[in-house]
Design a protein around this motif. Sequence first.
Motif, PDB file in Angstrom:
ATOM      1  N   ALA A 119     -43.870 -22.864  -4.673  1.00  0.00           N
ATOM      2  CA  ALA A 119     -43.382 -21.507  -4.433  1.00  0.00           C
ATOM      3  C   ALA A 119     -44.396 -20.446  -4.855  1.00  0.00           C
ATOM      4  O   ALA A 119     -44.221 -19.262  -4.546  1.00  0.00           O
ATOM      5  N   LEU A 120     -45.452 -20.855  -5.562  1.00  0.00           N
ATOM      6  CA  LEU A 120     -46.479 -19.911  -5.998  1.00  0.00           C
ATOM      7  C   LEU A 120     -47.498 -19.629  -4.905  1.00  0.00           C
ATOM      8  O   LEU A 120     -48.451 -18.878  -5.124  1.00  0.00           O
ATOM      9  N   SER A 121     -47.310 -20.226  -3.747  1.00  0.00           N
ATOM     10  CA  SER A 121     -48.225 -20.010  -2.629  1.00  0.00           C
ATOM     11  C   SER A 121     -48.351 -18.520  -2.338  1.00  0.00           C
ATOM     12  O   SER A 121     -47.359 -17.787  -2.307  1.00  0.00           O
ATOM     13  N   GLY A 122     -49.561 -18.073  -2.154  1.00  0.00           N
ATOM     14  CA  GLY A 122     -49.815 -16.654  -1.925  1.00  0.00           C
ATOM     15  C   GLY A 122     -50.342 -15.949  -3.158  1.00  0.00           C
ATOM     16  O   GLY A 122     -50.914 -14.868  -3.050  1.00  0.00           O
ATOM     17  N   LEU A 123     -50.142 -16.557  -4.337  1.00  0.00           N
ATOM     18  CA  LEU A 123     -50.707 -16.014  -5.573  1.00  0.00           C
ATOM     19  C   LEU A 123     -52.022 -16.712  -5.893  1.00  0.00           C
ATOM     20  O   LEU A 123     -52.181 -17.909  -5.627  1.00  0.00           O
ATOM     21  N   GLY A 127     -41.160 -10.698 -10.979  1.00  0.00           N
ATOM     22  CA  GLY A 127     -40.458 -10.385  -9.737  1.00  0.00           C
ATOM     23  C   GLY A 127     -40.771 -11.314  -8.587  1.00  0.00           C
ATOM     24  O   GLY A 127     -40.231 -11.151  -7.485  1.00  0.00           O
ATOM     25  N   HIS A 128     -41.618 -12.320  -8.812  1.00  0.00           N
ATOM     26  CA  HIS A 128     -42.001 -13.231  -7.726  1.00  0.00           C
ATOM     27  C   HIS A 128     -40.882 -14.236  -7.468  1.00  0.00           C
ATOM     28  O   HIS A 128     -40.193 -14.666  -8.408  1.00  0.00           O
ATOM     29  N   PRO A 129     -40.668 -14.631  -6.205  1.00  0.00           N
ATOM     30  CA  PRO A 129     -39.618 -15.603  -5.902  1.00  0.00           C
ATOM     31  C   PRO A 129     -39.723 -16.891  -6.716  1.00  0.00           C
ATOM     32  O   PRO A 129     -38.702 -17.504  -7.047  1.00  0.00           O
ATOM     33  N   ALA A 130     -40.947 -17.304  -7.056  1.00  0.00           N
ATOM     34  CA  ALA A 130     -41.124 -18.550  -7.809  1.00  0.00           C
ATOM     35  C   ALA A 130     -40.527 -18.457  -9.204  1.00  0.00           C
ATOM     36  O   ALA A 130     -40.248 -19.480  -9.834  1.00  0.00           O
ATOM     37  N   ALA A 131     -40.339 -17.232  -9.704  1.00  0.00           N
ATOM     38  CA  ALA A 131     -39.830 -17.050 -11.059  1.00  0.00           C
ATOM     39  C   ALA A 131     -38.304 -17.135 -11.117  1.00  0.00           C
ATOM     40  O   ALA A 131     -37.725 -17.091 -12.195  1.00  0.00           O
ATOM     41  N   ARG A 132     -37.657 -17.256  -9.964  1.00  0.00           N
ATOM     42  CA  ARG A 132     -36.202 -17.329  -9.936  1.00  0.00           C
ATOM     43  C   ARG A 132     -35.754 -18.793 -10.008  1.00  0.00           C
ATOM     44  O   ARG A 132     -36.261 -19.635  -9.282  1.00  0.00           O
ATOM     45  N   GLY A 133     -34.821 -19.047 -10.869  1.00  0.00           N
ATOM     46  CA  GLY A 133     -34.319 -20.410 -11.003  1.00  0.00           C
ATOM     47  C   GLY A 133     -35.369 -21.329 -11.584  1.00  0.00           C
ATOM     48  O   GLY A 133     -36.203 -20.935 -12.399  1.00  0.00           O
ATOM     49  N   LYS A 134     -35.359 -22.585 -11.164  1.00  0.00           N
ATOM     50  CA  LYS A 134     -36.315 -23.568 -11.651  1.00  0.00           C
ATOM     51  C   LYS A 134     -37.666 -23.332 -10.987  1.00  0.00           C
ATOM     52  O   LYS A 134     -37.780 -23.398  -9.762  1.00  0.00           O
ATOM     53  N   ALA A 144     -42.332 -17.106 -18.202  1.00  0.00           N
ATOM     54  CA  ALA A 144     -43.053 -18.283 -18.692  1.00  0.00           C
ATOM     55  C   ALA A 144     -42.154 -19.501 -18.587  1.00  0.00           C
ATOM     56  O   ALA A 144     -40.958 -19.434 -18.888  1.00  0.00           O
ATOM     57  N   ALA A 145     -42.734 -20.611 -18.155  1.00  0.00           N
ATOM     58  CA  ALA A 145     -41.972 -21.855 -18.022  1.00  0.00           C
ATOM     59  C   ALA A 145     -42.882 -23.028 -18.349  1.00  0.00           C
ATOM     60  O   ALA A 145     -44.087 -22.992 -18.060  1.00  0.00           O
ATOM     61  N   PRO A 146     -42.357 -24.078 -18.966  1.00  0.00           N
ATOM     62  CA  PRO A 146     -43.194 -25.241 -19.278  1.00  0.00           C
ATOM     63  C   PRO A 146     -43.628 -25.976 -18.025  1.00  0.00           C
ATOM     64  O   PRO A 146     -42.948 -25.927 -16.996  1.00  0.00           O
ATOM     65  N   VAL A 147     -44.771 -26.626 -18.119  1.00  0.00           N
ATOM     66  CA  VAL A 147     -45.275 -27.447 -17.008  1.00  0.00           C
ATOM     67  C   VAL A 147     -45.512 -28.870 -17.512  1.00  0.00           C
ATOM     68  O   VAL A 147     -45.564 -29.112 -18.721  1.00  0.00           O
TER      69      VAL A 147
END
Length: 291
Positions: A187-191, A175-182, A255-258
């Motif tokens: 965008a993970l700031s705060g986690l 549900g985190h904004p960073a998980a939306r789209g690419k 999950a997304a590749p890095v």
Amino acid sequence: MDLLRHLGFFVAVAEEGHFGHAADRMGMSQPPLSQGVRRLESRLGVTLLIRGSRGVRLTTAGADLLPRARALLDGREQFLDAARRQRESRGAVRIGVIAALSDLQVAALTAAVRAAAPDPDARTVIISTAPTAELVDAVTGGRLDCAVVHHPALLGELRAGPVLKLPRMLLMPDGHPAARGKPSLRALSGLACATAPRAHGTAAFDLLADTLRAKGLDPEFLPAPGDRDALSAVVAGRAFALSADLRLEAPGVRAAPVGEELALRVRVVRPDPVPQQDVPDALESALAGMS
């Protein structure tokens, strides 16, 4: 005299408070037990127990020596357990791995080491999981034949194979904004970042922190030695994590590749000379196939 056997008599009587009860506990008759305690007292030159019509109680010397006697008896059991483990692992290949490797990867490494033997069915492989520093100490001390450790790390006099980069997935709360789209690291700031504690691999931890900062992210860190701990923090919405399990799926997790810069860097370390060269060779070949 058999000191440990007679100390066992003393401990049993002290704990039961009665010679008859202690004899039942030891599976023997009372007279030899009583004689054994007296023989121990004579050997030590101190009185351990005060006998009475209602049982026995400890003297001052007995109270002082009782925990020491227990420690010696516990040490005997630990020694026998260690000898049993040595007996059971005789001829086995002992390999150490870091917790950052997935279960599937560890299984693949085990299979590769067994397959490299002239007779795979005759080779037993024992896997231990521990932090890099402990694995290095275990290989140096001969308790492990070789190990897969984080890179970079202080290796002392051990030989090390090439640095191998294992791809990782970025795990984010669904549900985190960073998980939306690419996905974007910024965008993970705060986690927080759920990863192995710094003590598990100081140099590797510092490299990860520096890499994240270079990408514009300076998170707090939550200790998570393995994927189970990391997943718990991610699902709770507290953190993101990196996992070498490319098939990992879990409710509430995206999950997304890095990129390669966040790959898991590992090396196979072994003593010099190495007892069985085919073992580290098999590990390195299997890890290279995962790169």
